[in-house]
Motif scaffolding. Structure first.
Motif, short mmCIF file in Angstrom:
data_model
loop_
_atom_site.label_atom_id
_atom_site.label_comp_id
_atom_site.label_asym_id
_atom_site.label_seq_id
_atom_site.Cartn_x
_atom_site.Cartn_y
_atom_site.Cartn_z
N UNK A 183 -1.30 -7.29 -13.70
CA UNK A 183 -0.29 -7.86 -12.82
C UNK A 183 -0.83 -9.03 -12.00
N UNK A 184 -0.03 -9.50 -11.03
CA UNK A 184 -0.34 -10.73 -10.30
C UNK A 184 -1.53 -10.61 -9.36
N UNK A 185 -1.54 -9.53 -8.53
CA UNK A 185 -2.53 -9.50 -7.45
C UNK A 185 -2.48 -8.14 -6.75
N UNK A 186 -3.36 -8.00 -5.75
CA UNK A 186 -3.31 -6.88 -4.83
C UNK A 186 -2.68 -7.35 -3.52
N UNK A 187 -1.95 -6.44 -2.86
CA UNK A 187 -1.45 -6.79 -1.53
C UNK A 187 -2.48 -6.39 -0.47
N UNK A 188 -2.13 -6.55 0.80
CA UNK A 188 -3.09 -6.28 1.89
C UNK A 188 -3.49 -4.82 1.99
N UNK A 189 -2.72 -3.94 1.35
CA UNK A 189 -3.01 -2.50 1.39
C UNK A 189 -3.71 -2.02 0.12
N UNK A 190 -4.07 -2.96 -0.76
CA UNK A 190 -4.76 -2.59 -1.98
C UNK A 190 -3.87 -2.09 -3.08
N UNK A 191 -2.56 -2.33 -3.00
CA UNK A 191 -1.63 -1.93 -4.05
C UNK A 191 -1.41 -3.08 -5.02
N UNK A 192 -1.23 -2.74 -6.30
CA UNK A 192 -0.98 -3.74 -7.32
C UNK A 192 0.45 -4.27 -7.18
N UNK A 193 0.60 -5.60 -7.23
CA UNK A 193 1.90 -6.26 -7.11
C UNK A 193 2.16 -7.05 -8.39
N UNK A 194 3.37 -6.92 -9.01
CA UNK A 194 4.51 -6.11 -8.57
C UNK A 194 4.32 -4.61 -8.78
N UNK A 195 3.46 -4.24 -9.71
CA UNK A 195 3.03 -2.85 -9.82
C UNK A 195 4.12 -1.85 -10.14
N UNK A 196 3.83 -0.60 -9.73
CA UNK A 196 4.79 0.50 -9.93
C UNK A 196 4.68 1.53 -8.81
N UNK A 197 4.04 1.12 -7.71
CA UNK A 197 3.84 2.05 -6.61
C UNK A 197 2.55 2.83 -6.77
N UNK A 198 2.46 3.96 -6.10
CA UNK A 198 1.30 4.83 -6.21
C UNK A 198 1.50 5.77 -7.40
N UNK A 199 0.68 5.60 -8.45
CA UNK A 199 0.87 6.37 -9.67
C UNK A 199 0.76 7.87 -9.42
N UNK A 200 -0.24 8.28 -8.62
CA UNK A 200 -0.41 9.70 -8.35
C UNK A 200 0.79 10.30 -7.67
N UNK A 201 1.32 9.63 -6.65
CA UNK A 201 2.50 10.14 -5.95
C UNK A 201 3.71 10.21 -6.88
N UNK A 202 3.87 9.22 -7.74
CA UNK A 202 5.03 9.21 -8.64
C UNK A 202 4.89 10.22 -9.77
N UNK A 203 3.65 10.50 -10.19
CA UNK A 203 3.42 11.51 -11.23
C UNK A 203 3.69 12.91 -10.69
#
Length: 207
Positions: A183-203
């Protein structure tokens, strides 16, 4: 080396995973399906050897896996969904676990668990973590595998950020990375953007 699996099925399923409206059950199933499709590519170079077999019609030589045995190692907790899926393709593989979490302030990996097959040095290792974000956890896990004697390691992630790819390449240039997308980049919180959110939480439905 970085391999991006652009197969239409992989990309379609990844897009469904990105959708904020995709529920826990479907997200988990999609993650497992994408993991198995990634494994086909990651395991493309497994060695084959002719083996003599008897079919219902006649005897002959047919290709079967040879060479080093396999190990699947999950970075806890999200990597579990990947290893659980891939072990269906290679049921003889041994499974290991490395527990790491990312400190929310420093974004650095903190180790809390490590359990690997005793013969890890004799196996080809496939390390799984759905999100290659900062790369800190993956790099730390690879270092842990190498310290245990592992010599052949591939990292499999569903989604990566350029920063994470660069970090693993810098620290472990010998490790091949196989992903569905960068993907494009990381945001200030270390999340992948545009991403898919937190994989562990969504799983696991924990958020």
């Amino acid at each position: 080396m970085l391999t991006v699996v652009t197969h239409p099925l992989v990309q379609h399923k990844l897009s469904l995973m990105r959708d904020v409206h995709t529920g826990v059950k479907e997200f988990r199933e999609l993650a497992a399906e994408v993991s198995m499709l990634l494994a086909y590519e990651a395991m493309r170079d497994l060695e084959l050897e002719p083996t003599r077999l008897q079919t219902p019609l006649q005897e002959g030589e047919f290709p079967m896996l040879s060479g080093k045995k396999l190990a699947l190692v999950a970075i806890l907790r999200a990597g579990l969904v990947m290893t659980d899926a891939i072990v269906n393709l290679v049921p003889a593989a041994k499974v290991g676990h490395i527990g790491l979490y990312r400190d929310p302030q420093t974004l650095q990996p903190v180790a809390y668990y490590n359990k690997l097959p005793a013969d890890i040095a004799d196996r080809r290792v496939f390390l799984t973590d759905p999100m290659l974000a900062t790369g800190g956890s993956a790099a730390a896990a690879i270092a842990s595998l190498k310290a245990a004697g592992a010599q052949s390691i591939k990292l499999m992630s569903i989604l990566a950020a350029p920063e994470g790819v660069a970090a693993v390449k810098r620290d472990h240039p010998d490790v091949e990375i196989v992903v569905a997308a960068v993907d494009e980049r990381l945001n200030d919180h270390g999340y992948i953007v545009p991403g898919l959110g937190d994989a562990g939480d969504r799983i696991y439905g924990t958020k």
